[in-house]
Design a protein around this motif. Sequence first.
Motif, PDB file in Angstrom:
ATOM      1  N   THR A   1      21.754  46.958  35.319  1.00 38.85           N
ATOM      2  CA  THR A   1      21.120  46.184  34.255  1.00 38.85           C
ATOM      3  C   THR A   1      20.357  47.051  33.244  1.00 38.85           C
ATOM      4  N   LYS A   2      20.597  48.363  33.317  1.00 42.80           N
ATOM      5  CA  LYS A   2      19.951  49.253  32.356  1.00 42.80           C
ATOM      6  C   LYS A   2      20.450  48.938  30.943  1.00 42.80           C
ATOM      7  N   SER A   3      21.736  48.677  30.802  1.00 40.78           N
ATOM      8  CA  SER A   3      22.255  48.418  29.458  1.00 40.78           C
ATOM      9  C   SER A   3      22.966  47.081  29.314  1.00 40.78           C
ATOM     10  N   ILE A   4      23.127  46.336  30.411  1.00 44.85           N
ATOM     11  CA  ILE A   4      23.687  44.982  30.243  1.00 44.85           C
ATOM     12  C   ILE A   4      22.786  43.953  30.924  1.00 44.85           C
ATOM     13  N   PRO A   5      22.684  42.763  30.327  1.00 42.39           N
ATOM     14  CA  PRO A   5      21.870  41.723  30.952  1.00 42.39           C
ATOM     15  C   PRO A   5      22.456  41.321  32.297  1.00 42.39           C
ATOM     16  N   LYS A   6      21.593  40.948  33.225  1.00 44.92           N
ATOM     17  CA  LYS A   6      22.114  40.631  34.564  1.00 44.92           C
ATOM     18  C   LYS A   6      23.018  39.405  34.537  1.00 44.92           C
ATOM     19  N   GLU A   7      22.857  38.546  33.551  1.00 47.58           N
ATOM     20  CA  GLU A   7      23.700  37.343  33.472  1.00 47.58           C
ATOM     21  C   GLU A   7      25.149  37.673  33.146  1.00 47.58           C
ATOM     22  N   ILE A   8      25.406  38.920  32.729  1.00 46.31           N
ATOM     23  CA  ILE A   8      26.782  39.344  32.447  1.00 46.31           C
ATOM     24  C   ILE A   8      27.428  39.917  33.714  1.00 46.31           C
ATOM     25  N   LEU A   9      26.623  40.245  34.712  1.00 43.08           N
ATOM     26  CA  LEU A   9      27.207  40.706  35.981  1.00 43.08           C
ATOM     27  C   LEU A   9      28.169  39.631  36.469  1.00 43.08           C
ATOM     28  N   SER A  10      29.278  40.076  37.052  1.00 41.85           N
ATOM     29  CA  SER A  10      30.354  39.125  37.343  1.00 41.85           C
ATOM     30  C   SER A  10      30.648  38.965  38.817  1.00 41.85           C
ATOM     31  N   LEU A  11      30.981  37.759  39.198  1.00 38.97           N
ATOM     32  CA  LEU A  11      31.522  37.476  40.524  1.00 38.97           C
ATOM     33  C   LEU A  11      33.037  37.466  40.344  1.00 38.97           C
ATOM     34  N   VAL A  12      33.708  38.387  40.966  1.00 34.31           N
ATOM     35  CA  VAL A  12      35.141  38.650  40.778  1.00 34.31           C
ATOM     36  C   VAL A  12      35.372  39.067  39.314  1.00 34.31           C
ATOM     37  N   ASP A  13      35.574  38.143  38.399  1.00 29.61           N
ATOM     38  CA  ASP A  13      35.781  38.538  37.010  1.00 29.61           C
ATOM     39  C   ASP A  13      35.084  37.607  36.019  1.00 29.61           C
ATOM     40  N   LYS A  14      34.188  36.792  36.530  1.00 33.39           N
ATOM     41  CA  LYS A  14      33.522  35.819  35.645  1.00 33.39           C
ATOM     42  C   LYS A  14      32.009  36.044  35.675  1.00 33.39           C
ATOM     43  N   PRO A  15      31.403  36.258  34.508  1.00 32.50           N
ATOM     44  CA  PRO A  15      29.960  36.504  34.460  1.00 32.50           C
ATOM     45  C   PRO A  15      29.138  35.317  34.987  1.00 32.50           C
TER      46      PRO A  15
ATOM     47  N   GLY B   1      35.918  35.271  45.822  1.00 37.32           N
ATOM     48  CA  GLY B   1      37.167  36.022  45.992  1.00 37.32           C
ATOM     49  C   GLY B   1      38.127  35.264  46.895  1.00 37.32           C
ATOM     50  N   LEU B   2      37.568  34.681  47.961  1.00 43.84           N
ATOM     51  CA  LEU B   2      38.413  33.955  48.920  1.00 43.84           C
ATOM     52  C   LEU B   2      38.921  32.630  48.360  1.00 43.84           C
ATOM     53  N   GLU B   3      38.333  32.194  47.254  1.00 43.08           N
ATOM     54  CA  GLU B   3      38.759  30.940  46.652  1.00 43.08           C
ATOM     55  C   GLU B   3      39.929  31.127  45.698  1.00 43.08           C
ATOM     56  N   ARG B   4      40.191  32.379  45.358  1.00 39.57           N
ATOM     57  CA  ARG B   4      41.174  32.659  44.313  1.00 39.57           C
ATOM     58  C   ARG B   4      42.583  32.822  44.872  1.00 39.57           C
ATOM     59  N   ASP B   5      43.497  32.007  44.372  1.00 40.79           N
ATOM     60  CA  ASP B   5      44.873  32.052  44.856  1.00 40.79           C
ATOM     61  C   ASP B   5      45.490  33.439  44.716  1.00 40.79           C
ATOM     62  N   ASP B   6      45.137  34.125  43.619  1.00 41.50           N
ATOM     63  CA  ASP B   6      45.770  35.429  43.389  1.00 41.50           C
ATOM     64  C   ASP B   6      45.172  36.536  44.244  1.00 41.50           C
TER      65      ASP B   6
ATOM     66  N   ASP C   1      44.732  36.074  49.977  1.00 47.84           N
ATOM     67  CA  ASP C   1      45.449  36.574  51.151  1.00 47.84           C
ATOM     68  C   ASP C   1      45.106  38.040  51.422  1.00 47.84           C
ATOM     69  N   GLU C   2      45.254  38.832  50.376  1.00 44.19           N
ATOM     70  CA  GLU C   2      44.990  40.261  50.535  1.00 44.19           C
ATOM     71  C   GLU C   2      43.521  40.501  50.904  1.00 44.19           C
ATOM     72  N   PHE C   3      42.654  39.736  50.266  1.00 40.32           N
ATOM     73  CA  PHE C   3      41.207  39.918  50.487  1.00 40.32           C
ATOM     74  C   PHE C   3      40.819  39.479  51.899  1.00 40.32           C
ATOM     75  N   ALA C   4      41.363  38.354  52.353  1.00 42.74           N
ATOM     76  CA  ALA C   4      41.041  37.867  53.701  1.00 42.74           C
ATOM     77  C   ALA C   4      41.534  38.860  54.747  1.00 42.74           C
ATOM     78  N   ASP C   5      42.715  39.423  54.530  1.00 38.76           N
ATOM     79  CA  ASP C   5      43.235  40.435  55.464  1.00 38.76           C
ATOM     80  C   ASP C   5      42.287  41.623  55.527  1.00 38.76           C
ATOM     81  N   TYR C   6      41.848  42.034  54.366  1.00 36.89           N
ATOM     82  CA  TYR C   6      40.945  43.193  54.314  1.00 36.89           C
ATOM     83  C   TYR C   6      39.642  42.898  55.054  1.00 36.89           C
ATOM     84  N   LEU C   7      39.098  41.713  54.819  1.00 35.84           N
ATOM     85  CA  LEU C   7      37.826  41.367  55.479  1.00 35.84           C
ATOM     86  C   LEU C   7      38.007  41.330  56.996  1.00 35.84           C
ATOM     87  N   ALA C   8      39.130  40.764  57.442  1.00 31.70           N
ATOM     88  CA  ALA C   8      39.394  40.681  58.885  1.00 31.70           C
ATOM     89  C   ALA C   8      39.481  42.098  59.463  1.00 31.70           C
TER      90      ALA C   8
END
Length: 298
Positions: free
Chosen positions: A23-37, A273-278, A281-288
């Motif tokens: 947050t040194k140069s961007i507002p924290k509200e722009i931080l993103s979960l997956v790809d959405k601020p 991340g686990l909610e996203r169809d794209d 699968d890959e993410f759940a495998d990685y977490l497991a």
Amino acid sequence: MGRKVTKAIFPVAGLGTRFLPATKSIPKEILSLVDKPLIQYAIDEARAAGIEEFIFVTSRGKGALEDYFDHAHELESSLRKSGKDKLLDILRGTNMDSGAIAYIRQHKALGLGHAVWCARRLLQEDEPFAVVLTDDVIQGEPPCLQQMIEAYEETGGSMVATMEVPTEKVSAYGVLDVAEDMGAIVRAKGMVEKPAAGTQPSNLAVIGRYILAPTVMQNLNKLKQGAGGEIQLTDAIADEIAEGRDVFGLRFRGQRFDCGSKAGFLQATVAFGLERDDLKDEFADYLAEVVAMRRAAE
Ligand code: G1P
């Protein structure tokens, strides 16, 4: 039924120091979960609830947040030319109507109540309004603010989102003193901001979604200092009760993430991340795999 709620205030003036250096140069509200601020989650939720006017209470250094809502014409035309329709749709989904957004500066960090009060001139005197705290990200169907609007249309008064939190965490929140528990909805007989450990009236914490009667703004006019020396929104809502007006809490259906904390932000990243169809699968495998590796190492 009371007047329709069409305006929401988003207090986004905080420095976000918990997320330095990001947050040194961007507002924290722009931080993103997956790809959405974070701010986009809040906007989408407000739009789903019928909000038409969006008031951001900002501060110095929040320029990137204002720019985020500009239409990206060059990007749009390049996506259009290259036939990237899906991306174009995503981009257009972030466009806001001209005149639907207002920015107000909070010149001094005097607390959440003060931030909300800074927006007073953009509301009519008899106009109820919503407040959305972008740190609280809520996965819910229908979205939390919509659940609240629906409940508020039945009850009138003011309404806050609420959930039970563990006793050791309750002093980090505004807390409800419950007069009447009707299940999903509770009527409050008091509200206290960040009660000292052991003094909390209940474990029902206020989560960052509010539908507020216009009188709350009048209460904020007193600019009374509360917990931590700050002007607290909770106190202005508590004044409503003291003056005989109704304040309710809604136990919303959904999962809330405290994206003001690093652990909460990471949890939200996993959940979304686990909610996203794209990705799921890959993410759940990685977490497991990660969990299995940790177990094996124990
Ligand atoms: C704010 C409010 C508090 C509420 C909380 C919800 O506190 O003052 O009443 O319970 O948001 O996230 P903050 O987290 O800014 O300390």
